[in-house]
Design an enzyme around this catalytic site. Structure first.
Site, PDB file in Angstrom:
ATOM      1  N   HIS A 187     -29.444  -9.977  26.131  1.00 23.61           N
ATOM      2  CA  HIS A 187     -28.285  -9.962  27.018  1.00 23.61           C
ATOM      3  C   HIS A 187     -27.772 -11.361  27.359  1.00 23.61           C
ATOM      4  O   HIS A 187     -26.750 -11.484  28.042  1.00 23.61           O
ATOM      5  CB  HIS A 187     -28.630  -9.231  28.323  1.00 23.61           C
ATOM      6  CG  HIS A 187     -28.636  -7.737  28.195  1.00 23.61           C
ATOM      7  ND1 HIS A 187     -29.377  -7.073  27.232  1.00 23.61           N
ATOM      8  CD2 HIS A 187     -27.979  -6.771  28.891  1.00 23.61           C
ATOM      9  CE1 HIS A 187     -29.191  -5.773  27.357  1.00 23.61           C
ATOM     10  NE2 HIS A 187     -28.348  -5.565  28.349  1.00 23.61           N
ATOM     11  N   HIS A 192       0.859  -1.188   0.000  1.00 22.42           N
ATOM     12  CA  HIS A 192       0.000   0.000   0.000  1.00 22.42           C
ATOM     13  C   HIS A 192       0.897   1.241   0.000  1.00 22.42           C
ATOM     14  O   HIS A 192       1.194   1.795   1.055  1.00 22.42           O
ATOM     15  CB  HIS A 192      -0.891   0.007   1.246  1.00 22.42           C
ATOM     16  CG  HIS A 192      -1.841  -1.147   1.325  1.00 22.42           C
ATOM     17  ND1 HIS A 192      -1.431  -2.414   1.694  1.00 22.42           N
ATOM     18  CD2 HIS A 192      -3.173  -1.220   1.096  1.00 22.42           C
ATOM     19  CE1 HIS A 192      -2.483  -3.217   1.685  1.00 22.42           C
ATOM     20  NE2 HIS A 192      -3.544  -2.522   1.317  1.00 22.42           N
ATOM     21  N   HIS A 219      -4.051   4.131  -3.392  1.00 20.60           N
ATOM     22  CA  HIS A 219      -4.091   3.498  -2.071  1.00 20.60           C
ATOM     23  C   HIS A 219      -3.235   2.243  -2.007  1.00 20.60           C
ATOM     24  O   HIS A 219      -2.448   2.047  -1.081  1.00 20.60           O
ATOM     25  CB  HIS A 219      -5.545   3.168  -1.702  1.00 20.60           C
ATOM     26  CG  HIS A 219      -5.696   2.463  -0.393  1.00 20.60           C
ATOM     27  ND1 HIS A 219      -5.700   1.081  -0.279  1.00 20.60           N
ATOM     28  CD2 HIS A 219      -5.858   2.943   0.857  1.00 20.60           C
ATOM     29  CE1 HIS A 219      -5.856   0.746   0.987  1.00 20.60           C
ATOM     30  NE2 HIS A 219      -5.961   1.858   1.696  1.00 20.60           N
ATOM     31  N   GLU A 247     -16.960  -0.404  25.192  1.00 17.39           N
ATOM     32  CA  GLU A 247     -16.324  -1.727  25.245  1.00 17.39           C
ATOM     33  C   GLU A 247     -15.188  -1.875  24.241  1.00 17.39           C
ATOM     34  O   GLU A 247     -14.122  -2.436  24.564  1.00 17.39           O
ATOM     35  CB  GLU A 247     -17.366  -2.836  24.990  1.00 17.39           C
ATOM     36  CG  GLU A 247     -18.391  -3.000  26.090  1.00 17.39           C
ATOM     37  CD  GLU A 247     -19.617  -2.129  25.893  1.00 17.39           C
ATOM     38  OE1 GLU A 247     -20.574  -2.278  26.665  1.00 17.39           O
ATOM     39  OE2 GLU A 247     -19.611  -1.295  24.945  1.00 17.39           O
TER      40      GLU A 247
END
Length: 746
Positions: free
Chosen positions: A553, A104, A340, A490
């Site tokens: 959950h 790249h 890219h 999280e």
């Protein structure tokens, strides 16, 4: 057991033989120095012979410049050296991509000035000792641009990247893989590739520095004093993890963190206008960052230097430097998404080399003076390490207790006998959830492991992971605190934990949430395993047994997915002693991440036959009434369901059956055991087997065989009291006994 009772005997830190021990007067002169401030670049620029060595190269590269009197202008001379060094970097990037026919190059070509300037003029490192503790840390969050870092590492003198390594970019077994991997290449701090992860890693590295500095630095001597730099791209800016992590970095006031944004307005599909229109600088400003714009580094690097100086003077906020760049600089594809990744056609390669007067040079040519130029920073880094060792010896003599603790951390954070602090439970102890037993383990370990640090995603009281004798990590009030408040983030929590684990300061990070939310964290957990980051993941509410919160959950498929992650140790302990055993293994394995799944519902403190020490085998026999004979049936359980297996076994034994109960607390550890041991626990000749786990049945067939029965959960859970939910899905002693009888009758 207090940590002070376990400290090692005092001894001086290792000091290079050429360094003399120094007293406080000389120590006071050792401050956080950087070549930008101390102007060490003038050393070579004032050397007339060195200047003459550049004369022919300058005439070749800059024929239109007035070069006759360049020797009288040190600043102009350095500018020309820097420009030519950047040209050399770009040509090595092109050569590597063309040679390997992979890679790249776009970002690497566009950010060549920034990469060079950081490695030549800014960062403190010692390539002769890449793991020197007080080095600056660099993270390439846009990991696809790793060729830029590989070239800089080579020129800076890191033995891990030679010219031959650049020629083998992306090749099998090379030290220059397609994205940077810290386990393969010295000088790479963290493994990056999935966009945004490196931003969170950098926040973790900066947090580790701030925390350790607050614990150990003294008014007269600072032994922890380094900075963290991170390059991110447009893709990183779009990923949610970078936003989560950046929010925390500002909240925590991590002023030694500098985030450099490669603003080239391109992603793989095309211009960022396709899907990205916000003002990213305003976003970071709103988060609380010091934001700086650098419009152009191509013509000169003064504006970037000015931005970095502003970052150094910032005492409250992390700094976000937005650098306008051109992806694929020099190429016909410059400024477009086509730059890219991929190679360049023959005409493009030719015109790129013509632009920088490189067209008659062999591939992988390095101007000899560029090596000498980069050596200045390496030499300075070696000097700084020598000074740092001197400071450590002074610190040892004046602050022996703190020095001993710091020494423990530098050696990995493990005190001899630490495992003796783990609690032990008996059958007479009160029942609790395994998350409750975990809380006791964690708090006892914190007393003897000075590096234990971590927190939860807004669930500390529910996950039971708060360290009660320690404060929260907050600046400026208590940066020495060992409880980290992540808020409801999280993904960033896991990525930050990887940075903490890979910092090298002996910190042992733990990160907690509900098992169902491990899905938010999965990519970071996977990178923990790939990069040898010994994070301890604590996942409570581990099954449909959590009850009333219902199927949104209640984890079902999570265990199967996590067990599939290579190297990750997944534990599901059945009681207090197995929970302690899981921590014993997790803490001991500092280069392996562990994930401990814990119950919300209460279970016995000690299921008779379980063992803390046996957990390290992954699976073992809990009970067996077969005597010298083989059992007729084997019941295999994990977590809260192991006691159901024991209850069912008791009923069957009363009926005259020979029954073995096996705890398979960690599949991966059991799979690694010798064949003889596995045959001892699960004899092939015993085909009647029943596994019991309140999760997905995927994977269990390997342990029960074709004739066995897998009792699992094949649909989403249901909202209801935990016992009612267990009953609905068949997790009762009566149903297990019924299934076992059916197996025995065949």
């Amino acid at each position: 057991m207090a940590m002070s009772s376990l400290l090692l005997k005092p001894c001086l830190f290792h000091l290079p033989t050429k360094v003399k021990n120094t007293g406080p007067d000389s120590i006071k002169s050792f401050t956080c120095r950087n070549s930008l401030k101390t102007n060490t670049t003038t050393t070579l620029s004032k050397d007339s012979n060195y200047k003459l060595s550049w004369q022919d190269e300058f005439k070749r590269a800059f024929p239109s410049h007035e070069l006759e009197n360049f020797g009288e202008n040190d600043e102009k001379f350095q500018e020309l050296v820097d420009m030519r060094a950047v040209d050399n970097i770009r040509m090595l990037i092109v050569d590597a991509v063309q040679k390997s026919k992979a890679g790249h190059p776009g970002m690497a070509l566009g950010m060549a000035e920034v990469g060079y300037f950081l490695y030549r003029h800014v960062m403190r490192y010692n390539p002769r000792n890449p793991k020197w503790f007080n080095r600056d840390r660099f993270v390439l969050s846009s990991g696809h641009g790793c060729l830029l870092q590989y070239v800089c590492l080579h020129l800076a003198g890191f033995q891990s990247v030679q010219i031959e390594d650049l020629k083998r970019l992306c090749k099998l077994g090379s030290r220059t893989p397609g994205h940077p991997e810290n386990t393969l290449t010295d000088g790479i701090e963290v493994t990056t590739g999935p966009l945004g992860q490196g931003v969170a890693n950098a926040v973790g590295l900066a947090l580790a520095e701030a925390h350790l500095a607050a614990r150990f630095n003294k008014p007269d001597v600072a032994i922890i004093d380094h900075r963290t730099y991170c390059i991110m791209g447009d893709g990183c800016a779009m990923e949610g993890i970078s936003f989560e992590a950046a929010s925390l970095a500002a909240h925590w006031k991590l002023n030694k963190l500098t985030l450099i944004y490669d603003d080239n307005h391109n992603t793989i599909d095309g211009s960022t206008d396709l899907a990205f229109s916000e003002d990213i600088s305003e976003r970071f400003k709103a988060l609380g960052w010091n934001t700086i714009m650098v419009d152009d580094t191509g013509s000169n690097m003064r504006s970037f230097k000015t931005a970095l100086l502003a970052a150094y003077s910032e005492t409250q906020r992390p700094t976000f430097i937005r650098v306008k760049t051109r992806i694929g600089k020099l190429s016909k594809k410059e400024g477009t998404s086509k730059a890219h990744h991929g190679t360049f056609d023959e005409d493009d390669e030719k015109q790129m080399k013509q632009k920088v007067k490189w067209d008659d040079r062999d591939p992988f040519h390095v101007i000899p003076m560029v090596y000498r130029e980069m050596q200045v920073q390496a030499d300075r880094g070696e000097e700084l390490e020598v000074e740092w060792h001197s400071k450590l010896n002074y610190y040892q003599s004046k602050y022996p207790q703190e020095a001993d603790e710091f020494k423990v951390l530098l050696s990995g954070g493990m005190l001899p006998g630490w495992e003796n602090a783990l609690p032990k439970w008996s059958t007479s102890d009160p029942v609790d959830a395994t998350r409750g037993y975990s809380e006791k383990c964690l708090n006892q370990l914190a007393k003897v492991l000075p590096g234990m640090i971590g927190g939860s995603a807004d669930l500390a009281s529910s996950n039971k992971v708060y360290l009660h004798d320690y404060k929260d990590f907050q600046q400026p009030d208590s940066p020495w605190g060992r409880n980290i408040r992540y808020g409801i983030r999280e993904h960033a929590m896991a990525g930050i934990s990887n940075g903490i684990a890979l910092h090298g300061g002996g910190l042992i990070p733990f990160a907690a949430t509900f098992l169902i939310f491990s899905d938010y964290m999965k990519n970071s957990i996977r990178l923990s395993a790939l990069s040898d980051a010994g994070v301890i993941y604590i996942m409570t509410h581990d099954s449909i047994g959590l009850g009333e919160d219902g199927p949104t959950h209640q984890p079902v498929e999570q265990l199967a997915g996590l067990r599939a992650v290579p190297r990750l140790l997944v534990f599901r302990p059945a009681d207090g002693n197995e929970t302690a055993g899981a921590y014993k293994v997790a803490v001991a394995h500092r280069n392996v991440p562990s994930l401990i799944c814990l119950s919300r519902q209460k279970v016995a403190a000690h299921v008779e036959g379980t063992s803390q020490d046996a957990v390290e085998r992954g699976g073992y026999i809990v009970s067996d009434n077969s005597g010298e004979n083989l059992p007729e049936i084997i019941l295999i359980g994990t977590g809260s369901e192991l006691c159901l297996c024991e209850g069912s076994a008791g009923v069957l034994r009363q009926e005259g059956r020979r029954v073995r109960v096996v705890s398979l607390v960690c599949w991966k550890l059991f799979d690694r055991q010798p064949i003889e041991y596995k045959e001892e626990v699960l004899p092939h000749s015993v085909s009647k087997r029943l596994s019991v786990e309140a999760g997905s049945p995927i994977g269990w067939r390997e342990y029960v065989g074709l004739e066995g029965f897998v009792l699992g959960v094949e649909d989403f859970g249901a909202s209801g009291a935990y016992l009612d939910t267990f009953k609905k899905f068949g997790f009762t002693q009566e149903n297990i006994t019924k299934i076992a009888r059916n197996l025995l009758s065949k």
